[in-house]
Write a protein that holds these residues in place. Sequence first.
Motif, mmCIF file in Angstrom:
data_model
loop_
_atom_site.group_PDB
_atom_site.id
_atom_site.type_symbol
_atom_site.label_atom_id
_atom_site.label_comp_id
_atom_site.label_asym_id
_atom_site.label_seq_id
_atom_site.Cartn_x
_atom_site.Cartn_y
_atom_site.Cartn_z
ATOM 1 N N THR A 7 14.734 -78.542 -65.974
ATOM 2 C CA THR A 7 13.395 -78.391 -65.414
ATOM 3 C C THR A 7 12.516 -79.568 -65.832
ATOM 4 O O THR A 7 11.406 -79.730 -65.313
ATOM 5 C CB THR A 7 12.762 -77.058 -65.867
ATOM 6 N N VAL B 272 11.415 -71.172 -70.091
ATOM 7 C CA VAL B 272 11.496 -72.408 -69.307
ATOM 8 C C VAL B 272 11.400 -73.601 -70.262
ATOM 9 O O VAL B 272 10.560 -73.632 -71.166
ATOM 10 C CB VAL B 272 10.372 -72.468 -68.256
ATOM 11 N N ASP B 273 12.276 -74.566 -70.057
ATOM 12 C CA ASP B 273 12.351 -75.798 -70.842
ATOM 13 C C ASP B 273 12.913 -75.600 -72.248
ATOM 14 O O ASP B 273 13.059 -76.567 -72.996
ATOM 15 C CB ASP B 273 10.988 -76.508 -70.946
ATOM 16 N N THR C 13 16.668 -75.192 -68.642
ATOM 17 C CA THR C 13 16.343 -73.809 -68.316
ATOM 18 C C THR C 13 17.576 -73.138 -67.732
ATOM 19 O O THR C 13 18.262 -73.723 -66.895
ATOM 20 C CB THR C 13 15.182 -73.718 -67.306
ATOM 21 N N GLY D 10 15.848 -73.722 -72.782
ATOM 22 C CA GLY D 10 17.125 -73.063 -72.532
ATOM 23 C C GLY D 10 18.250 -73.487 -73.452
ATOM 24 O O GLY D 10 19.258 -72.785 -73.560
ATOM 25 N N VAL E 40 14.764 -66.105 -65.277
ATOM 26 C CA VAL E 40 14.935 -67.130 -66.307
ATOM 27 C C VAL E 40 15.463 -66.459 -67.570
ATOM 28 O O VAL E 40 14.930 -65.434 -68.017
ATOM 29 C CB VAL E 40 13.603 -67.846 -66.613
#
Length: 342
Positions: free
Chosen positions: A123, A186-187, A137, A189, A182
């Motif tokens: 991402t 997010v970011d 992500t 992962g 998700v």
Amino acid sequence: MDRASVPQEYGGGGQGMLELAVACETLAASGGTAGIFLYILTPGFGAMTLARHGTAEQEAILPGVATGDVQFCLALTEPDAGSDALEITTAARRDGSDFLLHGQKVWISGIENADWMIAVTRTTPAAEAQPRTSGFTLFLVDVTEALAAGTLTYTPIPKLGGNVVTSSQVWLDDVRVPASRVLGEVDRGFEVLWDVLNPERILAAAGGVGSAEALLRVACDYARERRVFGRPIGANQAVQFPLAQIEAETELARLMTCKAAWLFDQGLPCGTETNVAKLTGAQVAWEAADRAFQVFGGMAYSKEFPVERLFRDARIGKNIPVAEELVLAHIGTQVLGLPRSY
């Protein structure tokens, strides 16, 4: 088997990595390494990841895993990003409350039977990510839904061995995934990804140990029965001693695998142990395959005996899920404190 690692509140057995490793070793011992990939995919990738990192909505998938009705696959490897996972380019971009996933994956096992795919994406592009492990992500992709929409396609790859499970090239053409799918944040992962990769390495190690057991069994049976120069060939130390050496190495690989699995279950750091387990499990499986081939002589080429199949299946363990050279580099730099070469 699928229900073993599902928490009891979702109808599963509530077992940990150690129990799953023992089960995978036993399965491999009954027929070789290739079969255990069936059990890495859903119990390892799916159930354990959801149990550790899933939201309440995502965990609603687990009862289906426990009954065997739901299957998983993992999409990480790419044509230009194999062992160096930091270089993946499959991108996920926001589109309203959803994400659109676009890119190509390769060597994705089990997608033809999967209901859900754990897709590893960027991402934030690698060039912009600081540190490099940020910007990842992970998404839960509904495979059936994406196939029906025409945004997910795949093509099986003909393989030398390991044909219990199909491996495929996969194309994601703006696969739409709700933000609610998700895994983790997010970011961030990569934190979740390590909880996917360490189990994969532990279970691959268990498969190597079980494969070595299977190969030793068929080699020793043949060495007891096959008579040359008036006695069983197993009476010759040139045949007997290498098999005994592999037995000793199998026991050591088993202990390392159990240690790595126990540490994982306790929530303790286990990166080095999982790597060492994978290294030794894969090596002893290949050594056992090579020695069994030699014991059988020319008959090893015959499909009348299982050696040729076990031989083909065992070799790939030295390359996946991580190449042994990278494992050795990890040991050299992270354990021995030597300078990095990459």
